[in-house]
Design an enzyme around this catalytic site. Structure first.
Site, PDB file in Angstrom:
ATOM      1  N   ALA A  65       0.846  -1.198   0.000  1.00 35.74           N
ATOM      2  CA  ALA A  65       0.000   0.000   0.000  1.00 35.74           C
ATOM      3  C   ALA A  65       0.879   1.245   0.000  1.00 35.74           C
ATOM      4  CB  ALA A  65      -0.950  -0.032   1.197  1.00 35.74           C
ATOM      5  N   ARG A  66       1.020   1.857   1.153  1.00 34.98           N
ATOM      6  CA  ARG A  66       1.914   2.995   1.366  1.00 34.98           C
ATOM      7  C   ARG A  66       2.576   2.812   2.723  1.00 34.98           C
ATOM      8  NH1 ARG A  66       1.508   3.441  -3.221  1.00 34.98           N
ATOM      9  NH2 ARG A  66       1.006   5.256  -4.523  1.00 34.98           N
ATOM     10  N   ASP A 126       7.186  -3.638   0.433  1.00 35.35           N
ATOM     11  CA  ASP A 126       7.543  -2.993  -0.822  1.00 35.35           C
ATOM     12  C   ASP A 126       7.515  -1.479  -0.666  1.00 35.35           C
ATOM     13  OD1 ASP A 126       8.195  -3.171  -3.665  1.00 35.35           O
ATOM     14  OD2 ASP A 126       6.249  -2.204  -3.974  1.00 35.35           O
ATOM     15  N   HIS A 156       9.896  -0.317  -3.531  1.00 37.38           N
ATOM     16  CA  HIS A 156       8.653   0.142  -4.170  1.00 37.38           C
ATOM     17  C   HIS A 156       8.601  -0.395  -5.597  1.00 37.38           C
ATOM     18  CE1 HIS A 156       5.477   3.482  -3.548  1.00 37.38           C
ATOM     19  NE2 HIS A 156       5.005   2.567  -4.381  1.00 37.38           N
ATOM     20  N   GLU A 191      10.676   6.721   2.973  1.00 41.11           N
ATOM     21  CA  GLU A 191      11.015   6.108   1.703  1.00 41.11           C
ATOM     22  C   GLU A 191      11.720   7.131   0.823  1.00 41.11           C
ATOM     23  OE1 GLU A 191       8.371   4.407  -1.929  1.00 41.11           O
ATOM     24  OE2 GLU A 191       7.903   3.516   0.033  1.00 41.11           O
TER      25      GLU A 191
END
Length: 315
Positions: free
Chosen positions: A232-233, A257, A281, A262
């Site tokens: 997701a985030r 991921d 990501h 980030e």
């Protein structure tokens, strides 16, 4: 210079050039004029004459001069970065790339689950040490999976999990809509969703309702042998709480991921945890990305001319 039907704006998606997207569109739309903007000046020029534009974003000042523009086809699923009021003021419809990522991200999720179940990350560490040593593993088959977010990606994940005879519970904003999972609950029942889940998969958008959703309290509710998979985030998860949960064996592992922050700094403690797999990501990367985008755009060109509702319209 003729007026283009579609202008492809400057962009690179997952390392793939915008020129590849333009070429894909030309093959898909042989009777349409597809222009590729390579400089800011070309973008402004083409936007002033094109009916449809596709890319990551359009600057407000360029939008004001785009007198013929009727549709902006965003190449991302998320459109929170776009100036919604400006698009609405100029009467330009906006669509997104919803569904484009479904197959590839679902594969990532299932692969991450299998990797943790079969201990592939441990096998890799032992290989580096040339250590031949058996270790216990588990199965994804027959497991219980909580899927947080039942959009196009979440639904595709659930579909792929059917091959593993998994029991699934979905979490979504509007549980009354139902879904493909065995059970559907709202975000206010996140604890009920995760309490028996061996895998908790995050595939929801970032919003006021989901920011920090997976916090220390939720980690206390999760099973000690549970694995968190986040596509997701990063900010959907309280990172400090995640590190603490992993260090204190409150959960078994995590496949990330996305992270918060980030990119993940080199000295971040998540890097040093052996039960965590991290990818940059990258779950959305696929060589099929532009083909799937072209499918959506080609369909919407026909719908635009027919005066029909656009696929993936967000505003």
């Amino acid at each position: 210079m003729s007026d283009p039907d579609v202008v492809v704006l400057r962009q690179k998606i997952h390392g793939i050039e915008g020129s590849d997207y333009a070429e894909t569109l030309r093959e898909r739309l042989p009777d349409r004029e597809v222009a590729l903007a390579r400089t800011p000046a070309e973008e402004r020029e083409y936007l002033s004459r094109a009916r449809v534009a596709t890319g990551f974003a359009v600057e407000e000042e360029d939008l004001a001069a785009a007198e013929n523009l009727e549709l902006f086809a965003c190449v991302y699923a998320g459109t929170g970065h776009l100036p919604r009021e400006a698009f609405e003021e100029h009467g330009v419809a906006v669509t997104n790339a919803s569904g484009v990522h479904g197959p590839n991200i679902a594969e990532y999720v299932v692969g991450a689950m299998i990797g943790h179940a079969r201990g592939f990350h441990r096998a890799q560490r032992q290989k580096q040490r040339r250590e031949w040593r058996s270790y216990p593993t588990t199965e994804v088959y027959g497991s219980r999976v909580a899927v947080v977010g039942l959009g196009a990606i979440g639904e595709t994940i659930v579909d792929r999990l059917s091959a593993f005879d998994a029991e699934t519970v979905g979490v979504r904003y509007t549980p009354e809509k139902g879904g493909p999972t065995d059970e559907v609950v709202g975000f206010d029942r996140i604890h009920e969703a995760v309490t028996d889940a061996e895998y908790v998969v995050l595939a929801c958008p970032l919003s006021d309702a989901t920011e920090g959703l997976i916090d220390a309290d939720v980690f206390r509710t999760m099973r000690s042998d549970a694995v968190l998979v986040n596509v997701a985030r990063g900010r959907v998860v309280d990172t400090d709480a995640l590190v603490s949960a992993l260090r204190n064996n409150r959960i078994r592992g995590a496949a990330l991921d996305v992270t918060d922050p980030e990119p993940l700094p080199e000295d971040h403690p998540l890097w040093g945890l052996s039960d965590v797999t991290i990818t940059p990501h990258n779950a959305g990367h696929t060589p099929e990305y532009f083909d799937r985008l072209a499918d959506v755009l080609a369909e919407n060109l026909d719908r635009l001319e027919a005066g029909e509702e656009l696929r993936n319209r967000v505003f």
